[in-house]
Design a protein around this motif. Structure first.
Motif, mmCIF file in Angstrom:
data_model
loop_
_atom_site.group_PDB
_atom_site.id
_atom_site.type_symbol
_atom_site.label_atom_id
_atom_site.label_comp_id
_atom_site.label_asym_id
_atom_site.label_seq_id
_atom_site.Cartn_x
_atom_site.Cartn_y
_atom_site.Cartn_z
ATOM 1 N N GLU B 43 0.819 -1.207 0.000
ATOM 2 C CA GLU B 43 0.000 0.000 0.000
ATOM 3 C C GLU B 43 0.857 1.262 0.000
ATOM 4 O O GLU B 43 0.333 2.370 -0.082
ATOM 5 C CB GLU B 43 -0.938 -0.017 1.221
ATOM 6 C CG GLU B 43 -2.085 -1.009 1.044
ATOM 7 C CD GLU B 43 -2.738 -1.397 2.365
ATOM 8 O OE1 GLU B 43 -2.227 -1.008 3.432
ATOM 9 O OE2 GLU B 43 -3.758 -2.109 2.303
ATOM 10 N N GLU B 47 5.851 1.361 -6.592
ATOM 11 C CA GLU B 47 5.052 0.609 -7.548
ATOM 12 C C GLU B 47 4.812 -0.795 -7.035
ATOM 13 O O GLU B 47 5.621 -1.326 -6.269
ATOM 14 C CB GLU B 47 5.823 0.504 -8.869
ATOM 15 C CG GLU B 47 5.235 1.348 -9.983
ATOM 16 C CD GLU B 47 6.043 1.143 -11.248
ATOM 17 O OE1 GLU B 47 5.922 0.047 -11.816
ATOM 18 O OE2 GLU B 47 6.778 2.061 -11.622
ATOM 19 N N LEU B 48 3.704 -1.410 -7.461
ATOM 20 C CA LEU B 48 3.437 -2.784 -7.044
ATOM 21 C C LEU B 48 4.538 -3.689 -7.587
ATOM 22 O O LEU B 48 5.057 -3.455 -8.668
ATOM 23 C CB LEU B 48 2.088 -3.249 -7.598
ATOM 24 C CG LEU B 48 0.831 -2.773 -6.882
ATOM 25 C CD1 LEU B 48 -0.393 -3.394 -7.536
ATOM 26 C CD2 LEU B 48 0.862 -3.136 -5.404
ATOM 27 N N ASP B 50 6.085 -7.297 -9.186
ATOM 28 C CA ASP B 50 5.584 -8.087 -10.307
ATOM 29 C C ASP B 50 4.915 -9.380 -9.847
ATOM 30 O O ASP B 50 4.119 -9.962 -10.580
ATOM 31 C CB ASP B 50 6.731 -8.395 -11.262
ATOM 32 C CG ASP B 50 7.291 -7.114 -11.868
ATOM 33 O OD1 ASP B 50 6.541 -6.445 -12.598
ATOM 34 O OD2 ASP B 50 8.445 -6.758 -11.548
ATOM 35 N N ARG B 71 -6.657 -8.551 -3.213
ATOM 36 C CA ARG B 71 -7.655 -8.708 -4.282
ATOM 37 C C ARG B 71 -8.760 -7.649 -4.164
ATOM 38 O O ARG B 71 -9.246 -7.147 -5.162
ATOM 39 C CB ARG B 71 -8.266 -10.106 -4.234
ATOM 40 C CG ARG B 71 -7.320 -11.202 -4.682
ATOM 41 C CD ARG B 71 -6.953 -11.074 -6.166
ATOM 42 N NE ARG B 71 -6.024 -12.114 -6.584
ATOM 43 C CZ ARG B 71 -4.776 -11.889 -6.995
ATOM 44 N NH1 ARG B 71 -4.291 -10.640 -7.045
ATOM 45 N NH2 ARG B 71 -3.993 -12.881 -7.370
ATOM 46 N N LEU B 74 -6.261 -3.757 -3.942
ATOM 47 C CA LEU B 74 -5.043 -3.362 -4.648
ATOM 48 C C LEU B 74 -5.021 -3.772 -6.109
ATOM 49 O O LEU B 74 -4.894 -2.922 -7.004
ATOM 50 C CB LEU B 74 -3.818 -3.943 -3.929
ATOM 51 C CG LEU B 74 -3.523 -3.279 -2.578
ATOM 52 C CD1 LEU B 74 -2.530 -4.104 -1.791
ATOM 53 C CD2 LEU B 74 -2.991 -1.873 -2.786
ATOM 54 N N SER B 75 -5.148 -5.066 -6.353
ATOM 55 C CA SER B 75 -5.034 -5.491 -7.744
ATOM 56 C C SER B 75 -5.654 -6.865 -7.911
ATOM 57 O O SER B 75 -5.485 -7.741 -7.070
ATOM 58 C CB SER B 75 -3.556 -5.550 -8.150
ATOM 59 O OG SER B 75 -3.413 -6.368 -9.284
ATOM 60 N N GLU B 76 -6.374 -7.057 -8.982
ATOM 61 C CA GLU B 76 -6.921 -8.374 -9.253
ATOM 62 C C GLU B 76 -5.941 -9.208 -10.063
ATOM 63 O O GLU B 76 -6.053 -10.423 -10.128
ATOM 64 C CB GLU B 76 -8.245 -8.245 -10.015
ATOM 65 C CG GLU B 76 -9.236 -7.392 -9.243
ATOM 66 C CD GLU B 76 -10.656 -7.865 -9.419
ATOM 67 O OE1 GLU B 76 -10.934 -8.523 -10.439
ATOM 68 O OE2 GLU B 76 -11.476 -7.554 -8.540
ATOM 69 N N GLU B 77 -4.988 -8.528 -10.704
ATOM 70 C CA GLU B 77 -4.097 -9.256 -11.618
ATOM 71 C C GLU B 77 -2.765 -9.652 -10.990
ATOM 72 O O GLU B 77 -2.114 -10.569 -11.459
ATOM 73 C CB GLU B 77 -3.791 -8.418 -12.875
ATOM 74 C CG GLU B 77 -4.944 -8.344 -13.857
ATOM 75 C CD GLU B 77 -5.914 -7.236 -13.481
ATOM 76 O OE1 GLU B 77 -5.434 -6.192 -13.018
ATOM 77 O OE2 GLU B 77 -7.128 -7.439 -13.620
ATOM 78 N N LEU B 78 -2.358 -8.919 -9.965
ATOM 79 C CA LEU B 78 -1.047 -9.171 -9.379
ATOM 80 C C LEU B 78 -0.891 -10.666 -9.053
ATOM 81 O O LEU B 78 -1.683 -11.217 -8.306
ATOM 82 C CB LEU B 78 -0.899 -8.350 -8.083
ATOM 83 C CG LEU B 78 0.365 -8.553 -7.264
ATOM 84 C CD1 LEU B 78 1.589 -8.098 -8.030
ATOM 85 C CD2 LEU B 78 0.269 -7.792 -5.949
#
Lengths: 361, 122, 482
Positions: B43, B47-48, B50, B71, B74-78
């Protein structure tokens, strides 16, 4: 008037006791402080080498040719001890090629030699330590020797069983030998033992089913209950493994055995000889609440006819935990079948539904 | 720029081993030892990463809750790869249901972990 | 004439006290040498680690940790988080809000997003009325019971009755539990699953320690005298006391701060007694009674590794209150279960441990206090030689110091949580003060406690609704010194 002076001998005696006490106090204090100082010094020395040993270990672990021998030759006694501890830790964490390379390292360390010596000695803890290493390494295993030297105590039998499990691919009939060894004394297993029994039989519990069928008469009820519980965790065995004996266990005097046997009946409900041989009515009317609970748990997944029996039982069930379990297992079906539920079971049903609703949110 | 991996595990041996192995493969690795720190890092202003390697049993915030937060917010794809010593089925199901990309049981092979990380980076 | 009789009586009493001291110190010697043997066994056993992962085994028993909370708002969220962090894969945490008058429940609800289960509890919880049960949708392990105030034992019962777990762990809300502590306390159950019925962990004093996220991260001695001397006292009570009783198969006290029990057995004996002020001691004695009466083979084990850390009272007033309560509870339980004392039917607990407790824990401080009044009188009247008395006093104190230091030795030999040798020196110094001053003060407190007990008998109504408050229960029971 002079006070009655205690005789000189009492006086002297007390004096000597005091002297003795002072000596003991000084000795205890000295040892305590001494151990503390020595311990701290040792900690510092270990800390000093730990990081460099770990870095080197991980580095060599990544190489195709770790050249353990040349490294080990240059290490001090303390460094080798630290390395041995770290090797033990990583052996428990890793699989794959890293583990293979660690096997090679462990064999070259003193641990490799220690596996050999203690099996014949009288010290139980040394033997248990050696058996743990043996389970972690791919050392060659002499099954007869292990069974001969290490089967006196439940922990040792469990440890030998674990060696058999870890080396099951190299040893013919490892599961059968291990199962027989673990149950040979006929008495309760420690968790290391039950877990090992489970691992040996996990994918095919035929050895356990066969052993139970022929040997259970010689066992305590506690061991029988453990064996039955183990069977409920294993994958179901194929069609020709003996299973009818489980029905006898449903009549056992011990509630723990009846409860565990019901679990097996649940696991093997697909075998007609078991399903048809079970007296459902009797199980749900067992005098012991924990057995009734097991019956409700297992039978609620069966066909409508059995469920009808359970619904009938719900009306008369007096144990509130059992009622709650029935309400959880049958939920909607209870409401469908009966319009007027007894208040006890209705409250359980309300509760079970409230729980479900909360979970769904 | 090398791919950046966030590694959260409270067991020091595993942290050091995976950090060492991942760095050896040319990854940039950030290491944290509990779930709260893991979320703080994610958070934070950087940057997030990979990919995230996430232990299940950790102090403060366990792996499942960390995953849910990732999820949800923050990100659904991480890519998130869960590591655990637990092997009981419901845990694996819970991890996958909540959107873990992989679920690896300890003991594990570090090479396999790296292979799976690489797969999700492609 | 009167003087002569008085001299005779005093002379007789002096001899009686002397005999008593010999007897009691004999018991101590037996218990302490057993401690050494037990420690040796336990340390050896720890050198061996089975080659499997306990946490992935289906046989790992689930543990319900029951935390009674009465007005714990400032600490409850951290405590619960620490429990969620415990390194144990099959656990359930049940917080019982025992009718708190502060915002304990609100704090819990806000911190863990609790949701109320929208139905009344359908099972009898053997406690005061349960108002509602709360669950945390995102944390499956957590349950909060909100109930009408009924005291600590009553709150524990609600948790014990609601849980389905085979083992139940009673824990004070303000205890700091070691992350590995639960597993350590469960291990005896794994070793002997059918016979083990209860285990108790070692409780240490946290006052001087560094604490981070409710975990003790560095162990040092307390800065001030009162917690420091209790630190010493706990080491002695656990390492020179309970460890030995456990070896002698007579462990009859498991601290309320941390104890692990078989759930079905606790229910079978009716759970905790809400009327007792030391419900922990009471429960274990009744467990022994239940099992010995039925000839069921069983085992109660002591776990020597430090499992739980507690905040010791920092003022004389609070400490005196706590110790008076312990003393009252001790007498209360022993009086209630008096038919077990010395009765061979109740095995080692009845034949050895309970008489030993009467002699050392109950009569010990009382006789000592009596002696401090009586002996100067005897000297003044010429019934006793002053030199002899001083020598006798030196011997008893010397013996006391030996036992205290022995506790320190066990800690250093077995565990070495105090990593700095200077801390060990401080502990040893406290071991001296514990026997010169502190012990005498405790004798006085014991008499005060006895007085309260006698008075309390007529005021039973008040006793049955004893609330437990944070300050008084902040520390656990230790065995009283001599």
């Amino acid at each position: 008037m002079t006070p009655p002076l205690p005789s000189l001998t009492t006086f002297e005696l007390l004096g000597w006791v005091l002297v003795g006490l002072l000596v003991a106090v000084v000795a205890v204090g000295y040892v305590a402080v001494g151990l503390s100082v020595r311990g701290k010094r040792e900690d510092r020395r270990i800390e000093a080498v730990e990081d460099s040993i770990r870095t080197e270990l991980l580095d060599r672990l990544g190489r195709d040719e770790p050249a353990w021998g040349t490294w080990l030759d240059g290490l001090s006694r303390r460094e080798r001890d630290v390395l041995e501890t770290q090797t033990d830790q990583y052996l428990r964490l890793l699989t794959g090629s890293d583990r293979d390379r660690l096997h090679d390292l462990a064999t070259r360390l003193d641990a490799g030699q220690r596996i050999e010596q203690p099996l014949a000695t009288g010290d139980r803890i040394d033997r248990l330590g050696a058996l743990s290493w043996l389970a972690l390494l791919d050392h060659e295993v002499d099954v007869d020797r292990l069974v001969e030297h290490c089967s006196d105590d439940p922990a040792e039998r469990a440890a030998v069983g674990r060696v058999l499990y870890e080396h099951r691919e190299a040893i013919d009939g490892a599961a059968s030998i291990g199962t027989r060894l673990l149950t040979s004394a006929g008495t309760t297993l420690p968790m290391y033992g039950t877990d090992t029994l489970f691992r040996l039989n996990q994918t095919d519990p035929t050895p356990l089913l066969t052993t139970c069928a022929s040997q259970r008469g010689d066992w305590t009820v506690d061991l029988l209950a453990q064996a039955l519980e183990t069977l409920t965790y294993c994958d179901p065995a194929g069609g020709d493994a003996p299973i009818e004996w489980v029905l006898d266990c449903l009549d056992c005097e011990s509630p723990a055995v009846r409860e565990a046997a019901l679990g097996v009946v649940g696991t093997y409900g697909w075998r007609a000889e078991l399903r048809e041989g079970v007296d459902v009515e009797r199980a749900v009317n067992d005098p012991v609440p924990s057995v009734r609970r097991a019956a409700y748990r297992e039978f609620s997944a069966w066909n409508d006819e059995t469920v009808q029996v359970l619904v009938g039982a719900a009306a008369t069930e007096t144990d509130d935990r059992a009622r709650l379990l029935l309400a959880r297992e049958l939920s909607g079906r209870l409401r469908e079948v009966t319009e007027r539920l007894p208040p006890g079971i209705a409250a359980c049903l309300d509760w079970a539904e409230a729980e479900e609703a909360a979970k769904a949110r | 720029m090398p791919p950046h991996i966030l590694l959260a595990d409270d067991e020091v041996q595993i942290r050091q081993l995976l950090e060492f192995k991942l760095q050896g493969k040319g990854f940039e690795v950030t290491v944290v030892d509990d779930g709260a720190e893991c979320l703080d890092h994610l958070e934070g202003p950087d940057e997030l990463p990979d990919a995230v390697l996430l232990d299940v049993m950790m102090p403060q915030v366990d792996g499942f809750r960390a995953l849910e937060t990732i999820r949800d917010t923050l990100s659904e794809e991480l890519p998130v790869i869960m590591l655990t010593t637990r092997s009981r089925e419901p845990d694996a199901i819970r991890g996958l249901e909540n959107g873990a990309n992989e679920y690896i049981e300890k003991p594990f092979s570090p090479d396999e972990v790296i292979a799976r990380v690489e797969r999700h980076l492609q | 004439m009167i003087r002569a009789v008085l001299v005779d009586v005093l002379g007789f009493l002096s001899v009686a006290i002397l005999v008593y001291y010999l007897l009691v110190n004999g018991i101590y010697l037996l218990v302490y040498s057993s401690s050494l043997l037990e420690l040796r066994t336990s340390l050896r056993e720890d050198r061996w680690e089975p080659a499997y992962s306990r946490f992935s085994s289906p046989f790992l028993p689930e543990v319900a940790i029951v935390v009674p909370a009465y007005n714990e708002a400032p600490i409850i969220a951290d405590s619960v988080q620490a429990l969620l962090d415990l390194n144990y894969s099959a656990k359930e945490i049940i917080v019982v809000n025992d009718g708190s008058t502060d915002d304990t429940l609100d704090v819990l609800t806000a911190t863990f997003d609790l949701e109320k289960t929208a139905a009344p509890v359908p099972i009898d919880t053997n406690s005061e009325r349960v108002r509602a049960v709360y669950r945390a949708p995102r944390i499956e392990e957590l349950t909060v019971i909100d109930k009408v105030n009924g005291g600590k034992g009553d709150a524990l019962n609600a948790g014990v009755w609601l849980s389905d777990a085979p083992l139940v762990c009673a824990l004070d809300a303000d205890s700091l539990i070691d992350r590995e502590g639960l597993l350590k306390a469960v291990k005896p159950f794994l070793r002997d699953p059918t016979r083990m019925v209860a285990t108790g962990g070692t409780v240490r004093v946290a006052n001087g320690c560094e604490i981070d996220d409710s975990q003790v991260t560095a162990v040092t001695t307390a800065d001030s005298f009162l917690p420091g001397v209790q630190e010493m006292e706990y080491l002695r009570a656990f390492y020179a006391g309970r460890l030995g009783y456990s070896r002698l198969e007579g462990l009859i006290l498991i601290s309320g701060a941390f104890g692990l029990f078989r759930t079905d057995l606790v229910r079978e004996i009716g759970g905790y007694n809400p009327g007792s002020v030391t419900e922990d001691f009471e429960l274990v004695v009744r467990l022994h009674r239940h099992l010995t009466e039925r000839n069921i083979p069983y085992s109660v084990d002591f776990v020597p590794e430090p499992v739980v850390w507690t905040q010791a009272p920092g003022t004389w007033g609070a400490l005196a209150r706590q110790r008076r309560r312990w003393f009252r509870g001790l007498i209360d339980t022993l009086v209630r279960e008096r038919d077990m004392i010395g009765n061979p039917r109740y095995g080692r607990p009845g034949l050895f441990a309970m008489p030993a407790y009467v002699l050392t824990e109950v009569l010990g401080p009382l006789i000592e206090g009596f002696g401090y009044v009586l002996i100067p009188l005897a000297i003044a009247l010429g019934a006793l030689d002053a030199g002899f008395f001083l020598l006798f006093l030196a011997v008893t104190m010397g013996f006391g110091v030996l036992l205290s230091w022995f506790g320190v030795l066990v800690e250093v030999w077995g565990f070495r949580r105090y990593t700095e040798p200077t801390d060990v020196l401080v502990l040893l110094a406290h071991g001296v003060f514990e026997n010169m001053g502190f012990r005498q003060w405790k004798a006085f407190v014991a008499w005060h406690g006895l007085l309260e007990y006698v008075r309390g008998d007529s005021e039973w109504g008040e006793m049955t609704r004893q609330r437990f408050t944070a300050s008084e229960d902040a520390a656990t029971r230790t065995d009283e010194a001599d």
